[in-house]
Design a protein around this motif. Structure first.
Motif, short mmCIF file in Angstrom:
data_model
loop_
_atom_site.label_atom_id
_atom_site.label_comp_id
_atom_site.label_asym_id
_atom_site.label_seq_id
_atom_site.Cartn_x
_atom_site.Cartn_y
_atom_site.Cartn_z
N ALA A 8 0.83 -1.21 0.00
CA ALA A 8 0.00 0.00 0.00
C ALA A 8 0.86 1.25 0.00
O ALA A 8 0.53 2.25 -0.66
CB ALA A 8 -0.93 0.00 1.22
N GLU A 9 1.98 1.20 0.70
CA GLU A 9 2.90 2.34 0.73
C GLU A 9 3.51 2.58 -0.64
O GLU A 9 3.67 3.73 -1.08
CB GLU A 9 3.98 2.08 1.77
CG GLU A 9 4.80 3.30 2.15
CD GLU A 9 5.76 3.04 3.28
OE1 GLU A 9 6.64 3.89 3.53
OE2 GLU A 9 5.64 1.98 3.94
N LEU A 10 3.86 1.49 -1.33
CA LEU A 10 4.39 1.63 -2.69
C LEU A 10 3.34 2.20 -3.63
O LEU A 10 3.64 3.05 -4.47
CB LEU A 10 4.89 0.27 -3.19
CG LEU A 10 6.21 -0.24 -2.63
CD1 LEU A 10 6.45 -1.67 -3.08
CD2 LEU A 10 7.36 0.66 -3.07
N GLY A 58 8.29 10.99 -3.00
CA GLY A 58 8.81 12.20 -3.63
C GLY A 58 9.34 11.99 -5.03
O GLY A 58 9.84 12.94 -5.66
N PHE A 59 9.27 10.77 -5.56
CA PHE A 59 9.76 10.48 -6.92
C PHE A 59 9.03 9.24 -7.43
O PHE A 59 8.47 8.46 -6.65
CB PHE A 59 11.27 10.24 -6.92
CG PHE A 59 11.71 9.18 -5.94
CD1 PHE A 59 11.64 7.83 -6.24
CD2 PHE A 59 12.20 9.55 -4.68
CE1 PHE A 59 12.04 6.86 -5.33
CE2 PHE A 59 12.59 8.58 -3.76
CZ PHE A 59 12.51 7.23 -4.09
N SER A 60 9.03 9.07 -8.73
CA SER A 60 8.48 7.86 -9.33
C SER A 60 9.60 6.85 -9.56
O SER A 60 10.78 7.19 -9.52
CB SER A 60 7.78 8.18 -10.65
OG SER A 60 8.75 8.58 -11.62
N LYS A 108 16.60 16.24 -5.82
CA LYS A 108 16.16 17.53 -5.31
C LYS A 108 16.47 18.64 -6.31
O LYS A 108 15.68 19.58 -6.48
CB LYS A 108 16.84 17.82 -3.97
CG LYS A 108 16.29 17.00 -2.82
CD LYS A 108 16.94 17.41 -1.50
CE LYS A 108 16.32 16.67 -0.34
NZ LYS A 108 16.93 17.05 0.96
N ALA A 109 17.62 18.53 -6.99
CA ALA A 109 17.98 19.53 -8.00
C ALA A 109 17.00 19.51 -9.16
O ALA A 109 16.80 20.53 -9.83
CB ALA A 109 19.40 19.28 -8.50
N GLN A 110 16.38 18.35 -9.40
CA GLN A 110 15.40 18.23 -10.47
C GLN A 110 13.99 18.60 -10.01
O GLN A 110 13.04 18.50 -10.79
CB GLN A 110 15.41 16.80 -11.02
CG GLN A 110 16.73 16.41 -11.68
CD GLN A 110 16.76 14.95 -12.09
OE1 GLN A 110 15.79 14.21 -11.90
NE2 GLN A 110 17.88 14.52 -12.66
N GLY A 111 13.88 18.99 -8.75
CA GLY A 111 12.59 19.45 -8.25
C GLY A 111 11.78 18.41 -7.50
O GLY A 111 10.60 18.64 -7.21
N THR A 127 12.65 14.66 -1.59
CA THR A 127 12.82 13.36 -0.96
C THR A 127 13.99 13.43 0.02
O THR A 127 14.69 14.44 0.10
CB THR A 127 13.06 12.26 -2.01
OG1 THR A 127 13.03 10.99 -1.38
CG2 THR A 127 14.40 12.45 -2.70
N THR A 128 14.19 12.36 0.76
CA THR A 128 15.29 12.27 1.73
C THR A 128 15.97 10.92 1.57
O THR A 128 15.43 10.00 0.94
CB THR A 128 14.77 12.41 3.17
OG1 THR A 128 13.90 11.30 3.46
CG2 THR A 128 14.01 13.73 3.35
#
Length: 332
Positions: free
Chosen positions: A248-250, A256-258, A292-295, A298-299
């Motif tokens: 479910a989390e996936l 923050g990204f695909s 992050k540079a691509q917008g 995420t961590t």
């Protein structure tokens, strides 16, 4: 019903909270019964049985028998050690399995077994590997047929009735208001059992108790205007629950990204000169920085969580990253 001038008893459960202990839940019930002038026999029969069994708590006789250290495989425990890197002379904790179940008669119970055993015996033909080489389970611990099994840790009669009322969202009778409190006390009893056992044993829950809650608004003069409401109560395999939550989390995609964006970034970074090994935290930090540079927000922690989930539950998608993983790790 009329008792002491009370025609329709109404329990005040505004102070009911999921965080109470077993005794705290029972005190809430006893206090309300005293306020309304009720006795235990005024409740539904299944509630009266649950209240009595929950007050009895854990089976201290069974817990005491579990500490017969002379029945342990002490050589194996000392060989395994408590801590892999710790000093010698401290044995490992004996490994046990705990099974929660609802019996065919609707009673909630817990039993313990040596790791890998069940009520029919060990998974293997012999006892090799068990920390309890001479262990036996007896259906009746005393002379009478009405005595409980020798490995039973608690037994709460009538629990299935309360669970059924929660599942059906029934509240058409006054006494049903106590069902969530009794079921929460069952959960607290399970937590009490785990805390007692984990002090001395390496515990694996073969089945466990899982509750879901929702917060509701209440009309009250107290400082708090919200209360806990029990939504579901179920005994399940912890691994099944973990897999369901992980999938479910996936599916929610809250990292923050695909997956496609991560693969593109992963491959691009791994092909750069002087790239750190992809198994290191330095490489993952570069991935996070690039995303992050691509917008993409995420961590490193979110990235680690995502990688762990896809490797466990979606190995097909993980191959996109694991191929690079293998190549870098092997020096290809």
């Amino acid at each position: 019903m009329a008792r002491n001038g009370v025609s329709t008893p109404k329990f005040d459960l505004s102070h009911f909270s999921r965080h109470r202990s077993r005794i705290g839940h029972l005190k809430l019930i006893w206090r309300e019964m005293g306020r309304l002038g009720l006795e235990r026999h005024d409740l539904a029969p299944y509630q009266s049985e649950m209240l009595r069994d929950l007050a009895d708590g854990l089976d201290e006789e069974t817990l005491a028998e579990m500490h017969n250290y002379w029945e342990y495989n002490t050589e194996q425990l000392f060989r395994r050690k408590r801590d892999r890197w710790g000093p010698d002379g401290i044995p490992a904790k004996p490994r046990i399995d705990v099974v929660l179940e609802m019996t065919s008669k609707g009673n909630f119970k817990a039993e313990w077994f040596p790791r890998g055993w069940n009520r029919w015996g060990p998974a293997l033909e012999d006892h090799i590997g068990s920390d309890f080489p001479v262990w036996r389970r007896y259906n009746n611990r005393g002379m009478g047929f009405d005595t409980r099994p020798s490995n039973e840790l608690f037994f709460v009669r009538g629990t299935s009735h309360a669970v059924h009322h929660i599942e059906m969202a029934r509240a058409d009778r006054w006494f049903l208001a106590l069902d969530p409190v009794l079921l929460a006390a069952c959960h607290a009893l399970t937590g009490e059992l785990k805390e007692r056992l984990q002090r001395h044993f390496d515990v694996r829950m073969v089945t466990d108790l899982f509750l879901e809650w929702r917060t509701i608004k209440i009309d009250t003069d107290s400082y708090f205007d919200e209360a806990d409401e029990l939504a579901s109560w179920a005994i399940e395999d912890p691994e099944t629950v973990e897999e369901r939550k992980g999938c479910a989390e996936l599916a929610a995609g809250a990292f923050g990204f695909s997956h496609e964006q991560l693969v593109d970034c992963w491959l691009a970074e791994s092909e750069k000169p002087r790239c750190p090994d992809v198994t290191t935290s330095a490489f993952k930090s570069r991935i996070v920085k690039t995303l992050k540079a691509q917008g993409y927000s995420t961590t490193t922690r979110q990235l680690d969580r995502y990688l762990a989930l896809i490797k466990k539950y979606e190995p097909e998608r993980a191959r996109d990253l694991m191929v690079t993983d293998v190549g870098k790790a092997s020096g290809a």
